[in-house]
Design an enzyme around this catalytic site. Sequence first.
Site, PDB file in Angstrom:
ATOM      1  N   SER A 173       0.848  -1.186   0.000  1.00  0.00           N
ATOM      2  CA  SER A 173       0.000   0.000   0.000  1.00  0.00           C
ATOM      3  C   SER A 173       0.880   1.231   0.000  1.00  0.00           C
ATOM      4  O   SER A 173       2.040   1.195   0.398  1.00  0.00           O
ATOM      5  CB  SER A 173      -0.894   0.014   1.236  1.00  0.00           C
ATOM      6  OG  SER A 173      -0.121   0.357   2.370  1.00  0.00           O
ATOM      7  N   LYS A 174       0.254   2.313  -0.480  1.00  0.00           N
ATOM      8  CA  LYS A 174       0.945   3.588  -0.573  1.00  0.00           C
ATOM      9  C   LYS A 174       1.491   4.001   0.795  1.00  0.00           C
ATOM     10  O   LYS A 174       2.622   4.424   0.937  1.00  0.00           O
ATOM     11  CB  LYS A 174      -0.097   4.596  -1.056  1.00  0.00           C
ATOM     12  CG  LYS A 174       0.372   5.931  -1.399  1.00  0.00           C
ATOM     13  CD  LYS A 174      -0.702   6.633  -2.199  1.00  0.00           C
ATOM     14  CE  LYS A 174      -1.681   7.342  -1.280  1.00  0.00           C
ATOM     15  NZ  LYS A 174      -2.727   8.053  -2.007  1.00  0.00           N
ATOM     16  N   ARG A 175       0.646   3.841   1.813  1.00  0.00           N
ATOM     17  CA  ARG A 175       1.015   4.313   3.145  1.00  0.00           C
ATOM     18  C   ARG A 175       2.198   3.524   3.702  1.00  0.00           C
ATOM     19  O   ARG A 175       3.155   4.087   4.209  1.00  0.00           O
ATOM     20  CB  ARG A 175      -0.194   4.176   4.085  1.00  0.00           C
ATOM     21  CG  ARG A 175       0.017   4.784   5.445  1.00  0.00           C
ATOM     22  CD  ARG A 175      -1.308   4.888   6.166  1.00  0.00           C
ATOM     23  NE  ARG A 175      -1.939   3.577   6.299  1.00  0.00           N
ATOM     24  CZ  ARG A 175      -1.641   2.699   7.258  1.00  0.00           C
ATOM     25  NH1 ARG A 175      -0.728   2.991   8.146  1.00  0.00           N
ATOM     26  NH2 ARG A 175      -2.246   1.532   7.317  1.00  0.00           N
TER      27      ARG A 175
END
Length: 496
Positions: free
Chosen positions: A257-259
Site C-alpha cells: 500500500s501507498k502508506r
Amino acid sequence: MPSSPPARARFAPSPTGRFHIGGARTALYDYLLAHQTGGQFILRIEDTDQKRFDPNAERELMDSLRWLGIEWDEGPDVGGPCAPYRQSERKAIYQRHASELVKRGHAYPCFCSSDRLAQMRQEQQKRKQSPRYDGTCRDLAPSAAQARIDAGEPHVVRFKTPRDGQTTAVDLIRGPITVENVNLDDYILLKSDGLALYHLAAMADDREMRITHVLRSAEWLPTFPLHVLIYQALEWPQPVWVHLSVFLNPSGKGKMSKRHAAEAKGGVASIFPLDMRDEGYLPEAVVNWLALMGWSYDDHTELFPMNDLVDKFSLDKLTPSPAAVNFTKLDHFNGLYIRGLSDADLARRVQPFFAQAGLKTDPARLEQIAPLIRERIRTLQESVEIAGFFFRDDVRPADELLPGKGLSPAQAAVAARRALQIIEASAVFDDALEASLRSLAEELGLSAGEVFGLLRLAVTGQPVSPPLLESMRIIGKPTVQARIADVAARLESLAA
Ligand code: GLU
C-alpha cells in the site's frame, strides 16, 4: 529468433487512480513476452467503471509506461487493427456477446430491483450464507422475459452459471484450480444501463483482440473459473492464463500500500513510477528491479537491461509466491545503472534536476562534473545536493560551519590565508598543489583532513563534496581565490 509463436499480450488497466509498480510489472512482462516472440503488446483502457474513473489516470499510466520504455504496439493513442482500445467505446461489442450468451442459454435478463437484492442479501447474512443471487429470474420463459424487456422494464444480464459439476481453470504457473460450480454466483455481465462489467468486457475484448496470453493480477483468481465458463459457453479457445504474484509491503506483511511504502526506510518512499522518476531513479533500474519481483533467471544473475530481459524472460520462471517490495534493492540497482552511464549521458540525465532547483547549467561543465559525482550519488536528484555549488554564484559556507571541523578561528584563519598564497602561486591545480597543501598542514600542526575540509567549505560552501582539487579545477582559479579570500576574511574577524 523467437522460439514460440508470436504472442499477443495485453495490459488492461482501469484508469481509477495513480499508476503503481504492480501495474508496471504486469505491463513489463506483457511487453517482454510480445517482443521475445515477435508479437504485439497491446494497451487497452478498461474504463467501464464510470464511478471510479479518474481523468488523470490514463495520462499518468501512459507517461509511466513510456518513461519505463514499455511502449505499446496497439493502443488508444496509437491505434491498431482492433481499435478502439478504450472499453467505453466498445459497448456494442459487449452487447453482441451478451445477446449471444442469452441466445445459447448461458445468460439471462434479470429484473430484480436493487431493493429486492439488498433484502435478499440481508436474509442470506442472517442465515450465515454467503451472498449469492437466488435465481429468481434464472428460469423465466424467454418469451416472458422478452415481453418485459419490450415493455421497458429495467434489467441486467446475468451469467447462468451451471448449478452442478465442477469447473477447472488452468493457470500456467499455479496449475489447475477446480471449484464446485454451486459455489459460484450468477455474476452480472451487463448492467441496467447497458454497460458491461469486467467479466464480460475483458473476455470479449481478449477474444476480439486475439489475445494469446492473459497476464493479470492474482486478485482475479476468485472469478477465474467464471471467466473460463464464459469462454466455454461461447466455444472460444482459451488463452494462456497467468495470475501474477502479489506485492507485499516492505515489511513482508500485508498487500503493498501507498502508506506502508511511505513508512519504509531508505530510498524512494513511493510505489508510483512517476514519483521514482522525479526522485531521480533511472527507468532502466526500475525495470530491472521490477522484472526480478516475480521472475528470476537463475539464482545469482541480477543485472538485466531491457534487451537481456527480452532475450531471457520466460513465463515458466515466474513465481506465484508473493514478493515484498524492497526499496533498498531499488537503490542498489539505481547505483549500478548510474555507474554504467557515460559522462555525457549522466550529464544529460541530471540536467533537469539542476533546472528544477533553479540552477542554470551548461552541458560541457556538467559533463566535466559527471565523473566526480557518478560514484557518490544514489539518485540523480542527489547530484544537485552534492554538485549544485558548481552553478551557484553565492557560494558561502554558513556561519555555523566555520571555523571548520577541529580548528579554532585563529588556526583556521591562518590556514586559509596560507593556503590562498599557495593556490595563488600555483599555475595548475595538480598533485604538486596537493602535496604543498599537505606540507602546509604539517607545518601548522594540523591534519591534512582539517586543511582540506576548511578549503572544501570555502570553495564549495558545504562539508561534503566531490574531490576537492578536481572541483577547484572546474570552478577555475579566480573564483576559487575569491571564495577562499572571503572565508579567510570572515575567519580573521571571527578570531579577532
Ligand atoms: N482492468 C483490470 C484491472 O485493472 C484488468 C485485469 C486484467 O488484466 O484482465 O484490474
